[in-house]
Design an enzyme around this catalytic site. Sequence first.
Site, PDB file in Angstrom:
ATOM      1  N   THR A 154       4.705  33.567  27.831  1.00 46.26           N
ATOM      2  CA  THR A 154       4.617  32.197  27.332  1.00 46.26           C
ATOM      3  C   THR A 154       3.174  31.861  26.980  1.00 46.26           C
ATOM      4  O   THR A 154       2.266  32.113  27.768  1.00 46.26           O
ATOM      5  CB  THR A 154       5.138  31.223  28.409  1.00 46.26           C
ATOM      6  OG1 THR A 154       6.479  31.585  28.713  1.00 46.26           O
ATOM      7  CG2 THR A 154       5.084  29.783  27.934  1.00 46.26           C
ATOM      8  N   GLY A 185     -12.528  34.065  24.946  1.00 44.47           N
ATOM      9  CA  GLY A 185     -12.873  32.648  24.863  1.00 44.47           C
ATOM     10  C   GLY A 185     -14.006  32.203  25.770  1.00 44.47           C
ATOM     11  O   GLY A 185     -14.837  31.385  25.387  1.00 44.47           O
ATOM     12  N   HIS A 186     -14.052  32.764  26.978  1.00 42.18           N
ATOM     13  CA  HIS A 186     -14.983  32.189  27.957  1.00 42.18           C
ATOM     14  C   HIS A 186     -16.437  32.543  27.716  1.00 42.18           C
ATOM     15  O   HIS A 186     -17.325  32.047  28.403  1.00 42.18           O
ATOM     16  CB  HIS A 186     -14.559  32.550  29.392  1.00 42.18           C
ATOM     17  CG  HIS A 186     -14.853  33.946  29.804  1.00 42.18           C
ATOM     18  ND1 HIS A 186     -15.880  34.253  30.667  1.00 42.18           N
ATOM     19  CD2 HIS A 186     -14.278  35.113  29.468  1.00 42.18           C
ATOM     20  CE1 HIS A 186     -15.904  35.575  30.845  1.00 42.18           C
ATOM     21  NE2 HIS A 186     -14.947  36.104  30.147  1.00 42.18           N
ATOM     22  N   GLN A 236     -19.478  39.768  22.743  1.00 40.75           N
ATOM     23  CA  GLN A 236     -20.836  39.203  22.814  1.00 40.75           C
ATOM     24  C   GLN A 236     -21.390  38.851  21.440  1.00 40.75           C
ATOM     25  O   GLN A 236     -22.550  38.476  21.317  1.00 40.75           O
ATOM     26  CB  GLN A 236     -21.785  40.202  23.502  1.00 40.75           C
ATOM     27  CG  GLN A 236     -21.393  40.594  24.902  1.00 40.75           C
ATOM     28  CD  GLN A 236     -21.684  39.515  25.932  1.00 40.75           C
ATOM     29  OE1 GLN A 236     -22.433  38.563  25.689  1.00 40.75           O
ATOM     30  NE2 GLN A 236     -21.079  39.642  27.107  1.00 40.75           N
ATOM     31  N   ASN A 286     -23.393  44.049  25.967  1.00 41.90           N
ATOM     32  CA  ASN A 286     -23.359  42.905  26.876  1.00 41.90           C
ATOM     33  C   ASN A 286     -24.555  42.837  27.825  1.00 41.90           C
ATOM     34  O   ASN A 286     -24.911  41.766  28.274  1.00 41.90           O
ATOM     35  CB  ASN A 286     -22.059  42.919  27.685  1.00 41.90           C
ATOM     36  CG  ASN A 286     -21.821  44.232  28.394  1.00 41.90           C
ATOM     37  OD1 ASN A 286     -22.009  45.293  27.809  1.00 41.90           O
ATOM     38  ND2 ASN A 286     -21.438  44.181  29.646  1.00 41.90           N
ATOM     39  N   SER A 306     -10.763  42.109  28.248  1.00 45.56           N
ATOM     40  CA  SER A 306     -10.245  43.357  28.814  1.00 45.56           C
ATOM     41  C   SER A 306      -8.882  43.698  28.221  1.00 45.56           C
ATOM     42  O   SER A 306      -8.608  44.858  27.891  1.00 45.56           O
ATOM     43  CB  SER A 306     -10.147  43.264  30.336  1.00 45.56           C
ATOM     44  OG  SER A 306     -11.427  43.179  30.890  1.00 45.56           O
ATOM     45  N   CYS A 315     -24.652  46.714  41.736  1.00 43.92           N
ATOM     46  CA  CYS A 315     -24.748  46.900  43.187  1.00 43.92           C
ATOM     47  C   CYS A 315     -24.049  45.797  43.965  1.00 43.92           C
ATOM     48  O   CYS A 315     -23.628  45.989  45.083  1.00 43.92           O
ATOM     49  CB  CYS A 315     -26.191  47.037  43.648  1.00 43.92           C
ATOM     50  SG  CYS A 315     -27.029  45.480  43.835  1.00 43.92           S
TER      51      CYS A 315
END
Lengths: 152, 397
Positions: free
Chosen positions: B241, B204-205, B183, B155, B75, B328
């Site tokens: 940081t 990264g995730h 993706q 995605n 994001s 939803c």
Amino acid sequence: MAMMYSEKVMEHFSNPRNVGEIENADGVGEVGNAKCGDIMKIYMKINGDTVEDVKFKTFGCGAAIATSSMATELIKGKKIDDVLKLTNKAVVEALDGLPSIKLHCSVLAEQAVKSALSDYYRRQGIDPVPIVGEIVDEDETDIGSCALAFSK
Amino acid sequence: MEQQETIYFDNAATTQISGDVLDSMMFWLTKGYGNASSIYRLGREADTALAKARSDIAAALGVQSGEIFFTSGGSEGDNWAIKSLAKAGQAKGKNHIVTSLFEHHAVLHALDSLKKDGFEVTYLPVYENGTVRIADLEAAITDKTALVTIMYVNNEVGTIQPIEQIGAVCAAKNVPFHTDAVQAVGNLPIDIKKSRIGLMTVSGHKLHAQKGVGFLYADKRYKPAPLIDGGAQERGRRAGTENIAGIVGLAKAVVFATENVANKRAHIQPLADKLKHGVLSLGHVDLNGEGGERISGTLNFCIQGVEAESLLLSLDMKRIAASSGSACTSGSLDPSHVLLSMGIPHWKANGSLRLSLSEYTTEAEVDYFLQVFPPIVERLRENSPLWEKIVKEIPFK
């Protein structure tokens, strides 16, 4: 932000009561539509002034299925006069609450019950509106009004 | 097969952290906790690790270290790229942006916010195959276009966009090109230079690294103005940081992902094919984006006659984690903008199911899914007035 259902809702969703159809039902009501993502259909067997049996079929989310199930539980075997007093609030309370974005499902359940009663009166040649009132349904012309129709 | 653990089919939402990534992070979470801006040894070591992570990622992507900016994830990368390019364009009198209808909300909502500042946005259609057309892009770009932002891989449906052609068009028209590749990395070979990508967002995730860390690639021609002001981190362009452990883990994950694209596909493809055929065999099921080129690990279906949330709750009771295109469960009652943009009608989109696999997915999990899924669908359909209308061919709204 995950949405949480109460245990009661999940219990009614997993083991819904009174699922199915009634052959030769005395009143059948259907509310909602495919576009909005929920359709509830209620069948009633009425004997004299009593809702002797009730069954339902619902296409919809967990809350839609649970509220239909609970609504049928609340009215089964009850006098029509009492069934007419069923509110969405009573359904929500009996389910230990619903997430706010799902409250419209309880309204839909109330309207489905009333729609079946209206059908019953119509079959008797009686105008249902003075007894049951107007059925509020979702407006399929505008997706934004699916749930909003009930906040009027 | 008795299952206690979660059977995870939602890798497009997030992934488990890999053992190697976690191992690479541990020192920096425990002993190497220094601030990379500090002058003493602990700080210098952190700074060295940061530099190595940056150069490892750059090398994996065939770009320069100075073109990698660490972020908090997808994001932020999308917002930063789009808003900085828009601002740079505005300074030259350009107030138009081209995107597609089915971008991630990080892109669409960033654009909504720019529209309030006077930008005009053209949304390219994506058609039934979930793919933008180059002719539409060419027609959309004007001399006022400040940037083009089009995702690499969608995605929800996994369709691959013609990135190389988009890059060529943008280069020819001298318009900056940003792509959300969240993706894509690890699922496809990516050639930033060949595809003439100006800026690229990575998280990264989605790659078996930690949540809250990612990077923005920005070609050295573009110097993204800071979205977050403060200290001089990231060459003065992104204050805060540095999350050294997260960044070290990210680098490990990116290097692994880019080197293992073929292996991952070889592992996933047969499993995805088995899943796909199993689910389609239920009948009255559509595979969304089927006509488009798709990554192997993301499958998106419309299961006609059932509603998505009911399906997901029922799967969850069997310890299966999956998702729908539908939002939803996250506060909106509207079905997925992605599916609607592809021309899928509401009644079908309300019954969408996304299954996304990873290299950790096993055949036993696929078999378990295919064992428990049909009775769930059967139960929900049996109780569905919509299903009745579908099978009896009764018209409905």
